[in-house]
Design a protein around this motif. Structure first.
Motif, short mmCIF file in Angstrom:
data_model
loop_
_atom_site.label_atom_id
_atom_site.label_comp_id
_atom_site.label_asym_id
_atom_site.label_seq_id
_atom_site.Cartn_x
_atom_site.Cartn_y
_atom_site.Cartn_z
N HIS A 183 0.78 -1.19 -0.03
CA HIS A 183 -0.14 0.20 0.12
C HIS A 183 0.98 1.33 0.07
O HIS A 183 1.72 1.45 0.79
N ARG A 184 0.40 2.09 -0.88
CA ARG A 184 1.24 3.58 -0.98
C ARG A 184 0.26 4.85 -0.34
O ARG A 184 0.62 5.82 -0.80
N THR A 185 -0.58 4.17 0.47
CA THR A 185 -1.31 5.50 1.30
C THR A 185 -1.04 5.20 2.57
O THR A 185 -0.97 4.01 3.46
N THR A 186 -0.96 6.57 3.32
CA THR A 186 -1.06 6.37 4.93
C THR A 186 -2.39 6.61 5.60
O THR A 186 -3.22 7.37 5.19
N VAL A 187 -2.65 5.84 6.38
CA VAL A 187 -4.12 5.56 7.20
C VAL A 187 -3.88 6.35 8.25
O VAL A 187 -3.00 6.09 9.08
N LEU A 188 -4.94 7.31 8.62
CA LEU A 188 -4.89 8.49 9.72
C LEU A 188 -6.04 8.09 10.51
O LEU A 188 -6.90 7.90 10.11
N LEU A 189 -5.75 7.90 11.76
CA LEU A 189 -6.69 7.86 12.79
C LEU A 189 -6.96 9.19 13.33
O LEU A 189 -6.32 10.16 13.58
N GLU A 190 -8.45 9.57 13.34
CA GLU A 190 -8.79 11.04 13.54
C GLU A 190 -8.92 11.01 15.02
O GLU A 190 -9.57 10.35 15.67
N THR A 191 -8.40 12.27 15.66
CA THR A 191 -9.02 12.49 16.94
C THR A 191 -10.22 12.86 17.37
O THR A 191 -10.98 13.43 16.18
N MET A 192 -10.90 12.42 18.20
CA MET A 192 -12.35 12.49 18.26
C MET A 192 -12.60 13.23 19.57
O MET A 192 -11.97 13.34 20.36
N SER A 193 -14.02 13.64 19.43
CA SER A 193 -14.26 14.61 20.76
C SER A 193 -15.06 13.84 22.02
O SER A 193 -14.89 14.37 22.96
N GLY A 194 -15.07 12.35 21.77
CA GLY A 194 -15.60 11.71 22.86
C GLY A 194 -17.01 11.59 23.29
O GLY A 194 -17.12 11.23 24.46
N LYS A 195 -17.94 11.83 22.19
CA LYS A 195 -19.06 11.66 22.78
C LYS A 195 -19.55 10.25 22.58
O LYS A 195 -19.04 9.45 21.79
#
Length: 274
Positions: free
Chosen positions: A135-147
């Protein structure tokens, strides 16, 4: 130069998104890989992609960001939904190979009563299942608000997921300014402190993108309601400091404010004027 763009509709294809970006003086953009409230996706059009790639090179469009559907939940208690999330993300990453070297962002998910540890295990297991060295794509985890039972409100939770993923060089984080504010990180009053904490826990080298939004809520509300730049509780001066901060100024910024295209153009012009 500030790398900034907004969320564009992918319904007309890559080339149309590139033209829209240039029209509003953006040099990057974000788009949904498929129906944001479902799983259906249009067939890839190689001719359209090639026209876009030529156009992007000509007009200096930098790293673009694909966004997974909101329906994804990699840590759902429902095994069928977890399997559908993994299958769809795998397909998305294959489609991203048409535009290699970019990033793909997703919300980690909600554990819905199973507990944070179980949720983190499900998320990392899925990533280990679908990521490949090719894979040549970087997978990002998004920071969440916590609802609710969202995972990703605390930097430590994202760190645990990253620690469990085998192909670590394929992973990164997207920091959403509204989300971290709603989660309780005071980016208006103590930006350096928040970034130092991020660096200590996750590492600024893992930060690959910024979702750039004001918030309709006070600090720590855990609600996730985006506002236009300067019209929320974070405020213009605080958000301005983010765009010029030495640790962030080389990153791409993606507006997700409640705007139409002309509204995005105004915000981009306002931020470029800084």
């Amino acid at each position: 130069m500030l790398t900034i763009g907004c969320h564009l509709s992918s319904s007309k294809g890559y080339y149309a998104m590139g033209k829209e970006a240039v029209k509003i003086k953006a040099n990057t953009f974000q788009f949904f890989t498929r129906n944001p409230r479902g799983t259906r996706a249009k067939a890839m059009n190689p001719e359209d992609v090639n026209r876009y790639l030529d156009f992007a090179r000509e007009h200096g469009i930098d790293q673009i960001l694909a966004h997974a559907p909101y329906t994804f939940n990699a840590c759902s208690p429902n095994e069928g939904l977890r399997a559908l999330t993994a299958e769809t993300m795998k397909d998305d990453l294959e489609r991203m190979e048409y535009t290699p070297g970019n990033c793909y962002n997703f919300h980690p998910g909600s554990h819905v009563g199973q507990g944070t540890e179980a949720g983190i295990r499900f998320i990392s297991d899925m990533l280990n299942q679908i990521l490949t060295p090719e894979h040549r794509t970087t997978v990002l985890l998004e920071t969440m608000s916590g609802k609710g039972s969202e995972i990703g409100r605390e930097f430590e939770e994202l760190r645990e997921i990253l620690d469990r993923v085998v192909l670590k060089d394929h992973m990164g984080v997207c920091l959403d300014t509204c989300h971290v504010w709603d989660a309780g990180y005071d980016i208006a009053g103590d930006l350096d402190g928040v970034l130092n904490r991020f660096d200590r826990i996750i590492g600024l080298d893992k930060l690959k993108a910024i979702h750039f939004n004001d918030s309709q809520n006070p600090l720590g509300a855990r609600k996730d309601r985006h506002a236009k730049i300067g019209e929320g509780f974070i405020g213009f001066e605080a958000l301005k400091r983010l765009t010029v901060h030495p640790a962030l100024k080389s990153l791409p910024f993606y507006l997700e404010t409640p705007n139409d295209l002309s509204g995005y153009a105004k915000e981009i012009a306002m931020l470029r004027a800084i």
